[in-house]
Design a protein around this motif. Structure first.
Motif, short mmCIF file in Angstrom:
data_model
loop_
_atom_site.label_atom_id
_atom_site.label_comp_id
_atom_site.label_asym_id
_atom_site.label_seq_id
_atom_site.Cartn_x
_atom_site.Cartn_y
_atom_site.Cartn_z
N PRO A 24 56.13 56.17 40.46
CA PRO A 24 56.25 56.70 39.10
C PRO A 24 55.55 58.04 38.90
CG PRO A 24 55.60 54.40 39.06
CD PRO A 24 55.60 54.80 40.48
N ALA A 25 54.37 58.22 39.48
CA ALA A 25 53.63 59.48 39.29
C ALA A 25 54.38 60.63 39.93
CB ALA A 25 52.22 59.35 39.88
N GLU A 44 58.97 60.38 50.45
CA GLU A 44 58.63 58.97 50.22
C GLU A 44 58.78 58.23 51.55
OE1 GLU A 44 57.52 56.67 47.95
OE2 GLU A 44 57.96 55.22 49.54
N LYS A 52 58.34 49.96 48.67
CA LYS A 52 57.00 49.60 49.16
C LYS A 52 56.09 49.20 48.01
CE LYS A 52 57.34 51.15 53.58
NZ LYS A 52 57.14 50.25 54.75
N ARG A 116 59.94 46.90 40.47
CA ARG A 116 59.69 48.25 40.98
C ARG A 116 60.81 48.74 41.88
NH1 ARG A 116 54.52 50.11 40.66
NH2 ARG A 116 55.40 51.98 41.57
N VAL A 138 60.24 59.21 55.01
CA VAL A 138 59.40 60.26 55.58
C VAL A 138 57.95 59.99 55.20
CG1 VAL A 138 58.87 62.72 55.65
CG2 VAL A 138 61.25 61.97 55.32
N ALA A 168 50.75 62.05 45.32
CA ALA A 168 51.10 60.92 44.46
C ALA A 168 51.29 59.71 45.34
CB ALA A 168 52.38 61.23 43.67
N ALA A 171 47.46 53.95 45.49
CA ALA A 171 46.08 53.46 45.44
C ALA A 171 45.27 53.80 46.70
CB ALA A 171 46.09 51.95 45.22
N GLY A 193 46.11 42.67 44.15
CA GLY A 193 47.06 41.97 43.30
C GLY A 193 48.07 41.25 44.18
N PHE A 234 48.40 36.66 35.87
CA PHE A 234 49.39 37.18 34.94
C PHE A 234 50.71 36.44 35.11
CE2 PHE A 234 49.60 40.06 38.67
CZ PHE A 234 50.93 39.93 39.03
N ILE A 290 44.89 47.64 43.86
CA ILE A 290 44.97 48.28 42.54
C ILE A 290 43.61 48.91 42.23
CG2 ILE A 290 44.56 46.01 41.47
CD1 ILE A 290 46.21 46.97 39.11
N ASP A 311 47.79 56.60 40.76
CA ASP A 311 46.85 55.71 41.44
C ASP A 311 46.03 56.46 42.49
OD1 ASP A 311 47.63 53.52 40.03
OD2 ASP A 311 48.18 52.31 41.77
N ASN A 324 47.71 48.91 32.72
CA ASN A 324 48.61 50.00 32.41
C ASN A 324 48.46 51.05 33.49
OD1 ASN A 324 49.97 52.17 31.53
ND2 ASN A 324 48.98 52.31 29.54
N TYR B 94 49.32 53.65 57.25
CA TYR B 94 50.62 53.06 56.93
C TYR B 94 51.44 53.09 58.21
CZ TYR B 94 49.37 53.84 52.03
OH TYR B 94 48.75 53.83 50.80
#
Ligand SMILES: Cc1cc2nc3c(=O)[nH]c(=O)nc-3n(C[C@H](O)[C@H](O)[C@H](O)COP(=O)(O)OP(=O)(O)OC[C@H]3O[C@@H](n4cnc5c(N)ncnc54)[C@H](O)[C@@H]3O)c2cc1C
Ligand code: SF4
Ligand code: SF4
Lengths: 433, 106
Positions: A24-25, A44, A52, A116, A138, A168, A171, A193, A234, A290, A311, A324, B94
């Protein structure tokens, strides 16, 4: 649009901005940069964006709405979240604060549930539509440097040059660490998580949760789900699926006698959870770290030619009882890209120009973290997890079983010292909320 | 089965699943070389906390004959072991693309 390589396998010209990580970022940054005419590349490592990535289930919509005022039309929305619960749970009972707003059915102010793999892929498509080039599969191994400054990225034998790089990468940002923008990760500042998703039918989800197809529920559950360790459980509803998960502080977990693999299985066996998922087929098991250190762990956000978002910068506003990450990741991506657009206009990518990113983050996002300044006390307070969940439930039980016993006797259940702690915690808690 | 397999067992009438059955739901493309390596076995041997075993949600760290044995194949790339090993004895990365985990839902 640029192609990564021409026929000879040689990289095409320099990009205005290279974004590492298509979550998302990164994708939000890409959309804003590309819309403003920047020659934008997203790298990505996953097979596709989202492949992922793991989260609990809800995305808040402020930034999304700014990017796409009519996102409802084609975003992969499972259910709007119209009901929010905060639950204190012990082995055999639970006590919930349950809030429902029927207005949230249409305006999505309280967010919507999604997966996701679908949401990130949708956002990637939007970034492509805006003109960004997205290369999946990549993995960036390190950053390229020229004259001591970041000048691009390296992946295997390939080098890609960019005037600016936005990290980006999530975490565990190995790249921010290797650039010295982030220290060695501290287990106090992270949780793990773990989530399982279950298949039901839409009707069954409605029936078991007491909702209609226009509703969705978020339940954050403290106490029993994490073996009374810092963190929480959750539960989210999707159209015809349910997610059940736990987030446990790594510091608390690693020093406990418990194991990550057991915790979620025991939570699943709680009668409350069983009422919701019994007989449902499990579809997936997943996990992800997280960041949850709040302000304390926020890394160096910029340098000459480089900015860190989402993150990777430790920006999850997770106070343990309120998750959030995606919305804040998107917002930071948006701000970083706006700063990149300005830098590109000035042809000045120096630390000085990019420092606007940190200033705007302070004004627009970190202020929320500061408002939560007392939350860490409240949420790092072990009593929140190992005492109150049991306490609240015992009080309820006593109150119900013992009709006739005067209230003072109940109050006397709380020992002297605890009484003061209770009052102190309640006051701090009120302030934090 | 040693103490390392503290995972929940599949029990009749229970929805608990052992970790291997849960991991069987996850899609992997396994590389032929590991993306995570324990730097020095001796450091693990003398490590009291053995935190990696507690935190790994994929049971990649198992204790066999009193030694921590690491299997990379089931790794879901969460990062928890890297963060939790304060001896910094994990050489963590990774997997190279296109290897590793792919989530269908996430
Ligand atoms: C169990 C759990 C539940 C959560 N629940 C919620 C929730 O309900 N709501 C919410 O808003 N937030 C939630 N969060 C937080 C949320 O998932 C994150 O805050 C959010 O994903 C951050 O987005 P990001 O883009 O910064 O990072 P990520 O989503 O992690 O994206 C990083 C991307 O970078 C890629 N990448 C990493 N390294 C490289 C590299 N070297 N080269 C190329 N690509 C790379 C990754 O594959 C990934 O796609 C939850 C988190 C967890 C773990
Ligand atoms: S925590 Fe680190 S040093 Fe200790 S056993 Fe695990 S990997 Fe080895
Ligand atoms: S990254 Fe996560 S899944 Fe992989 S070995 Fe470490 S703790 Fe286990």
């Amino acid at each position: 649009m640029n192609d990564i390589r021409n026929e000879d396998g040689i990289m095409s010209d320099e990009f205005d901005v290279i974004i590492v990580g298509g979550g998302p970022a990164g994708l939000t940054a890409a959309i804003v940069a590309a819309r403003n005419g920047l020659n934008t590349l997203v790298l990505e490592r996953g097979e596709y964006s989202g492949s992922k990535n793991v989260f609990g289930g809800v995305i808040y919509t402020n930034t999304l709405r700014k990017l796409f005022p009519d996102f409802q039309k084609d975003a992969p929305i499972e259910r709007p979240i119209t009901r929010r619960r905060l639950t204190f749970m012990d082995e055999k009972s639970y006590f919930s604060v349950d809030y429902k707003n029927y207005g949230f059915r249409d305006n999505f102010i309280n967010g919507f549930s999604t997966f996701r793999s679908k949401f990130d892929a949708w956002l990637a498509k939007k970034a492509e539509d805006a003109g960004a080039l997205i290369a999946t599969g990549v993995k960036v191994d390190s950053l390229l440097h020229k004259d001591g400054k970041v000048s691009g990225v390296i992946s295997g034998n390939d080098q890609m040059e960019g005037k600016m790089v936005i990290l980006a990468d999530g975490a565990v940002s190995l790249l921010a660490m290797s650039e010295g923008m982030k220290g060695w990760p501290d287990p106090n500042n992270y949780g793990v998580g773990i989530k399982e998703v279950f298949q039901l039918t839409e009707e069954e989800v409605n029936k078991r949760f007491g909702i209609t197809s226009k509703d969705g529920i978020e339940d954050l559950i403290i106490g029993y789900p994490t073996k009374y360790l810092r963190g929480g459980g959750f539960i989210y509803t999707f159209r015809d699926m349910v997610s059940v998960g736990v987030i446990v502080s790594l510091e608390a977990l690693r020093k406990s006698e418990h194991y990550a693999i057991d915790i979620i299985e025991d939570f699943k066996e709680h009668p409350m959870v069983q009422d919701l998922i019994s007989g449902a087929q499990i579809k997936e098991y997943s996990a992800h770290a997280i960041p949850e250190g709040g302000l304390r762990m926020i890394s160096k956000l910029y340098r000459d030619n480089v900015m860190v978002v989402g993150d990777a910068a430790g920006l999850v506003n997770s106070s343990g009882i309120y998750l959030n990450g995606v919305e804040i990741a998107m917002k930071s991506g948006m701000i970083a890209a706006e700063v990149a657009v300005e830098a590109n206009k000035k042809k000045d990518y120096s630390e000085k120009t990019l420092s606007v990113y940190e200033r705007r983050m302070n004004d627009e996002i970190l202020i929320e973290f500061r408002n939560l300044k007392d939350a860490p006390y409240f949420l790092e307070n072990p009593r929140m997890y190992n005492y109150y969940p049991k306490f609240v439930n015992q009080m309820m039980e006593k109150m119900i079983i013992s009709d006739g016993i005067p209230k003072e006797a109940l109050i006397n259940m709380i020992k002297g010292k605890e009484k003061w702690e209770l009052i102190e915690d309640a006051l701090r808690g009120l302030k934090a909320l | 089965m040693g103490i390392d397999r503290r995972c929940a067992q599949g029990v009749e009438g229970s929805m608990k699943m052992n970790i291997d059955d849960r991991l069987a739901l996850v899609k992997y493309k396994v590389d032929n070389r590991p993306h995570i390596i324990l730097k020095d076995d001796k450091v693990c041997d003398t490590c009291e906390g053995k935190y990696c075993v507690h935190v790994c949600p994929a049971s990649c760290y198992r204790i066999e004959n009193n030694r921590v044995i690491f299997h990379y194949e089931d790794c879901v790339e969460c990062g928890s072991c890297l963060i939790s090993c304060d001896k910094k004895n994990i050489d963590w990365n990774y997997p190279r693309a296109p290897y590793g985990v792919t989530f269908k839902f996430g």
